[in-house]
Design a protein around this motif. Structure first.
Motif, PDB file in Angstrom:
ATOM      1  N   SER A  51      40.713  67.001  51.674  1.00  0.00           N
ATOM      2  CA  SER A  51      39.764  66.970  50.561  1.00  0.00           C
ATOM      3  C   SER A  51      39.884  68.202  49.669  1.00  0.00           C
ATOM      4  N   GLY A  52      39.130  68.160  48.583  1.00  0.00           N
ATOM      5  CA  GLY A  52      39.178  69.210  47.575  1.00  0.00           C
ATOM      6  C   GLY A  52      38.059  70.237  47.698  1.00  0.00           C
ATOM      7  N   LEU A  53      37.950  71.062  46.649  1.00  0.00           N
ATOM      8  CA  LEU A  53      36.997  72.157  46.601  1.00  0.00           C
ATOM      9  C   LEU A  53      35.571  71.670  46.837  1.00  0.00           C
ATOM     10  N   THR A  54      34.836  72.401  47.587  1.00  0.00           N
ATOM     11  CA  THR A  54      33.420  72.185  47.946  1.00  0.00           C
ATOM     12  C   THR A  54      33.229  71.103  49.013  1.00  0.00           C
ATOM     13  N   CYS A  55      34.304  70.433  49.423  1.00  0.00           N
ATOM     14  CA  CYS A  55      34.137  69.306  50.356  1.00  0.00           C
ATOM     15  C   CYS A  55      34.104  69.755  51.814  1.00  0.00           C
ATOM     16  N   THR A  56      33.508  68.877  52.625  1.00  0.00           N
ATOM     17  CA  THR A  56      33.596  68.966  54.086  1.00  0.00           C
ATOM     18  C   THR A  56      34.334  67.712  54.563  1.00  0.00           C
ATOM     19  N   ASP A  58      32.959  65.198  55.328  1.00  0.00           N
ATOM     20  CA  ASP A  58      32.083  64.068  55.045  1.00  0.00           C
ATOM     21  C   ASP A  58      32.349  63.376  53.701  1.00  0.00           C
ATOM     22  N   ASN A  59      32.876  64.090  52.699  1.00  0.00           N
ATOM     23  CA  ASN A  59      32.963  63.515  51.343  1.00  0.00           C
ATOM     24  C   ASN A  59      33.825  62.256  51.304  1.00  0.00           C
ATOM     25  N   PHE A  60      35.056  62.366  51.800  1.00  0.00           N
ATOM     26  CA  PHE A  60      35.960  61.206  51.813  1.00  0.00           C
ATOM     27  C   PHE A  60      35.395  60.107  52.705  1.00  0.00           C
ATOM     28  N   THR A  62      32.323  59.287  53.401  1.00  0.00           N
ATOM     29  CA  THR A  62      31.181  58.515  52.888  1.00  0.00           C
ATOM     30  C   THR A  62      31.408  57.936  51.492  1.00  0.00           C
ATOM     31  N   LYS A  63      32.346  58.493  50.712  1.00  0.00           N
ATOM     32  CA  LYS A  63      32.434  58.100  49.300  1.00  0.00           C
ATOM     33  C   LYS A  63      33.666  57.294  48.916  1.00  0.00           C
ATOM     34  N   SER A  64      34.716  57.302  49.717  1.00  0.00           N
ATOM     35  CA  SER A  64      35.989  56.726  49.239  1.00  0.00           C
ATOM     36  C   SER A  64      36.110  55.228  49.467  1.00  0.00           C
ATOM     37  N   ALA A  94      31.482  82.062  44.755  1.00  0.00           N
ATOM     38  CA  ALA A  94      32.068  81.045  43.871  1.00  0.00           C
ATOM     39  C   ALA A  94      32.482  79.817  44.679  1.00  0.00           C
ATOM     40  N   TYR A  95      32.459  78.643  44.000  1.00  0.00           N
ATOM     41  CA  TYR A  95      32.792  77.401  44.710  1.00  0.00           C
ATOM     42  C   TYR A  95      34.275  77.270  45.001  1.00  0.00           C
ATOM     43  N   ASP A  96      35.105  78.068  44.308  1.00  0.00           N
ATOM     44  CA  ASP A  96      36.550  77.866  44.422  1.00  0.00           C
ATOM     45  C   ASP A  96      37.262  78.935  45.245  1.00  0.00           C
ATOM     46  N   GLY A 145      45.692  63.343  49.808  1.00  0.00           N
ATOM     47  CA  GLY A 145      44.549  64.211  49.551  1.00  0.00           C
ATOM     48  C   GLY A 145      44.213  64.254  48.083  1.00  0.00           C
ATOM     49  N   HIS A 146      43.168  65.019  47.778  1.00  0.00           N
ATOM     50  CA  HIS A 146      42.596  65.053  46.425  1.00  0.00           C
ATOM     51  C   HIS A 146      42.461  66.489  45.920  1.00  0.00           C
ATOM     52  N   SER A 147      42.958  66.746  44.713  1.00  0.00           N
ATOM     53  CA  SER A 147      42.753  68.024  44.041  1.00  0.00           C
ATOM     54  C   SER A 147      43.322  69.171  44.879  1.00  0.00           C
ATOM     55  N   MET A 148      42.499  70.132  45.356  1.00  0.00           N
ATOM     56  CA  MET A 148      43.016  71.140  46.279  1.00  0.00           C
ATOM     57  C   MET A 148      43.655  70.470  47.501  1.00  0.00           C
ATOM     58  N   PRO A 180      44.475  78.474  36.867  1.00  0.00           N
ATOM     59  CA  PRO A 180      43.471  79.475  37.257  1.00  0.00           C
ATOM     60  C   PRO A 180      42.974  79.330  38.700  1.00  0.00           C
ATOM     61  N   TRP A 181      42.726  78.071  39.168  1.00  0.00           N
ATOM     62  CA  TRP A 181      42.291  77.896  40.565  1.00  0.00           C
ATOM     63  C   TRP A 181      43.327  78.499  41.524  1.00  0.00           C
ATOM     64  N   GLY A 182      44.602  78.176  41.258  1.00  0.00           N
ATOM     65  CA  GLY A 182      45.684  78.628  42.129  1.00  0.00           C
ATOM     66  C   GLY A 182      45.861  80.132  42.076  1.00  0.00           C
ATOM     67  N   SER A 226      38.204  66.325  33.766  1.00  0.00           N
ATOM     68  CA  SER A 226      37.974  67.547  32.985  1.00  0.00           C
ATOM     69  C   SER A 226      38.871  68.707  33.440  1.00  0.00           C
ATOM     70  N   PHE A 227      39.527  68.568  34.608  1.00  0.00           N
ATOM     71  CA  PHE A 227      40.413  69.635  35.094  1.00  0.00           C
ATOM     72  C   PHE A 227      41.885  69.389  34.736  1.00  0.00           C
ATOM     73  N   LEU A 228      42.165  68.254  34.094  1.00  0.00           N
ATOM     74  CA  LEU A 228      43.555  67.831  33.898  1.00  0.00           C
ATOM     75  C   LEU A 228      44.409  68.872  33.171  1.00  0.00           C
ATOM     76  N   ASP A 257      37.701  59.876  35.845  1.00  0.00           N
ATOM     77  CA  ASP A 257      37.460  61.319  35.935  1.00  0.00           C
ATOM     78  C   ASP A 257      37.959  61.881  37.274  1.00  0.00           C
ATOM     79  N   HIS A 258      37.444  63.039  37.671  1.00  0.00           N
ATOM     80  CA  HIS A 258      37.936  63.743  38.861  1.00  0.00           C
ATOM     81  C   HIS A 258      37.193  63.329  40.132  1.00  0.00           C
ATOM     82  N   SER A 259      36.240  62.413  40.018  1.00  0.00           N
ATOM     83  CA  SER A 259      35.296  62.195  41.113  1.00  0.00           C
ATOM     84  C   SER A 259      35.809  61.202  42.151  1.00  0.00           C
ATOM     85  N   TYR A 260      35.011  61.035  43.198  1.00  0.00           N
ATOM     86  CA  TYR A 260      35.311  60.036  44.222  1.00  0.00           C
ATOM     87  C   TYR A 260      35.180  58.611  43.698  1.00  0.00           C
ATOM     88  N   PHE A 261      34.550  58.391  42.520  1.00  0.00           N
ATOM     89  CA  PHE A 261      34.557  57.047  41.931  1.00  0.00           C
ATOM     90  C   PHE A 261      35.986  56.659  41.548  1.00  0.00           C
TER      91      PHE A 261
HETATM   92  N1  LIG Z   1      32.243  72.034  39.544  1.00  0.00           N
HETATM   93  C1  LIG Z   1      32.510  71.186  40.665  1.00  0.00           C
HETATM   94  C2  LIG Z   1      33.942  71.451  41.094  1.00  0.00           C
HETATM   95  C3  LIG Z   1      34.263  70.994  42.441  1.00  0.00           C
HETATM   96  C4  LIG Z   1      34.830  69.626  42.479  1.00  0.00           C
HETATM   97  O1  LIG Z   1      34.970  68.888  41.487  1.00  0.00           O
HETATM   98  N2  LIG Z   1      35.196  69.247  43.690  1.00  0.00           N
HETATM   99  C5  LIG Z   1      35.847  67.993  43.905  1.00  0.00           C
HETATM  100  C6  LIG Z   1      37.194  68.293  44.528  1.00  0.00           C
HETATM  101  S1  LIG Z   1      38.094  69.498  43.560  1.00  0.00           S
HETATM  102  C7  LIG Z   1      35.046  67.148  44.878  1.00  0.00           C
HETATM  103  O2  LIG Z   1      35.604  66.303  45.524  1.00  0.00           O
HETATM  104  N3  LIG Z   1      33.728  67.400  44.994  1.00  0.00           N
HETATM  105  C8  LIG Z   1      32.924  66.762  46.013  1.00  0.00           C
HETATM  106  C9  LIG Z   1      32.457  65.364  45.750  1.00  0.00           C
HETATM  107  O3  LIG Z   1      32.594  64.886  44.601  1.00  0.00           O
HETATM  108  O4  LIG Z   1      31.986  64.718  46.704  1.00  0.00           O
HETATM  109  C10 LIG Z   1      31.513  71.464  41.761  1.00  0.00           C
HETATM  110  O5  LIG Z   1      31.129  72.621  41.996  1.00  0.00           O
HETATM  111  O6  LIG Z   1      31.122  70.489  42.435  1.00  0.00           O
END
Ligand SMILES: N[C@@H](CCC(=O)N[C@@H](CS)C(=O)NCC(=O)O)C(=O)O
Length: 278
Positions: A51-56, A58-60, A62-64, A94-96, A145-148, A180-182, A226-228, A257-261
């Motif tokens: 998974s990506g940033l901020t995830c545990t 659980d995200n994938f 419950t949401k995928s 910071a979240y990242d 995987g997703h993002s990070m 920048p994240w990297g 929005s991160f593209l 978008d970048h989300s689990y949708f």
């Molecule tokens: N600004 C966002 C950036 C983090 C973000 O978009 N995380 C993506 C992966 S890089 C994610 O999967 N977030 C958790 C989710 O949507 O369940 C935040 O703090 O939530």
């Protein structure tokens, strides 16, 4: 002997979902993951999801919506947490960076080095734990995987083609050297000398000829992400692949978008794509 502890069990999509915890020698902490297995004796082919940033874990989970597709293909799924956690583990507001942002590297710098060993965790401790505790076929293992976590899947597969038969990603960070994240995470975890980052940069690994055994790498990218433009830049890995004569397919999906949708929309296609290769 397996040290995997099951914290919760749920029946879903004709299989079994377990929330698990085990002790990782690499991170020096307990680590959590989820494991979904189809019914039957196995051994099952399986996929590791990062998974990506901020995830545990659980995200994938419950949401995928992945498990209905996993059931159709008879493929098990393991999804680990994205970093070590706990009071004795370094963190950053910071979240990242820090907890929830392990970037799948082995940190060499203070204060991260003692616990932030997610590269070794995924490639060694996690695989050993799940192979020992569940009816899985290690010879039929893939990773996505997703993002990070897309960055993690790509770099880990390219460096360890003997461990994985297939690799795909959603909206991956394809070049930490060039975003920048990297730059932030690699500077913190690996130090300012950029040569140390190359082994964790999917685009640089493709340029170096790593993981040539993969017939194709599949990437889905939403065009309303929005991160593209600032962070993800899939054109960098496309250019490296074209130069190296490698097949990296980037599918640009209008309006997503970048989300689990977005992930939930195309996860069935990724499952079918992996199932063909496993
Ligand atoms: N600004 C966002 C950036 C983090 C973000 O978009 N995380 C993506 C992966 S890089 C994610 O999967 N977030 C958790 C989710 O949507 O369940 C935040 O703090 O939530």
């Amino acid at each position: 002997m397996s040290n995997v502890e099951t914290l919760a069990t749920h029946r879903t999509q004709g299989g079994t979902l377990r929330y698990c915890r085990h002790d990782s020698a690499s991170t020096g902490t307990p680590m959590k993951f989820t494991m979904w297995t189809p019914d039957g004796e196995g051994p099952f082919p399986y996929l590791v999801w990062l998974s990506g940033l901020t995830c545990t874990e659980d995200n994938f989970t419950t949401k995928s919506g992945v498990y209905a597709h996993a059931a159709r293909h008879g493929v098990a799924i393991v999804a680990p947490d994205t970093s070590p956690r706990g009071e004795g583990v370094a963190d950053d507001p910071a979240y990242d960076l820090g907890q929830g942002a392990g970037f799948y590297v082995d940190a060499t710098q203070a204060p991260w080095a003692p616990h932030f060993k997610m590269y070794s965790y995924v490639t060694q401790d996690l695989l050993e734990a799940v192979d020992g505790a569940f009816p899985l076929d290690p010879a039929r293992r893939g990773i996505f995987g997703h993002s990070m976590g897309g960055h993690g899947a790509l770099t880990i597969a390219l460096r360890n083609p003997e461990l994985f038969k297939s690799v795909s990603a959603f909206s991956p960070i394809v070049s930490p050297l060039n975003c920048p994240w990297g730059e932030k995470a690699m500077t913190a975890y690996l130090g300012p000398a950029r040569a140390a980052w190359w082994a964790h940069d999917a685009t640089a690994l493709i340029e170096d000829g790593a993981g040539a055994a993969f017939d194709e790498i599949l990437i889905d990218q939403g065009l309303a992400d929005s991160f593209l433009e600032n962070q993800l830049k899939p054109q960098l890995i496309e250019a490296a692949a074209a130069k190296a004569g490698r097949r990296v397919t980037v599918r640009r999906q209008d309006g997503y978008d970048h989300s689990y949708f977005f992930i939930a929309t195309f996860i069935g296609e990724h499952m079918a794509w992996h199932a063909e290769r496993l």
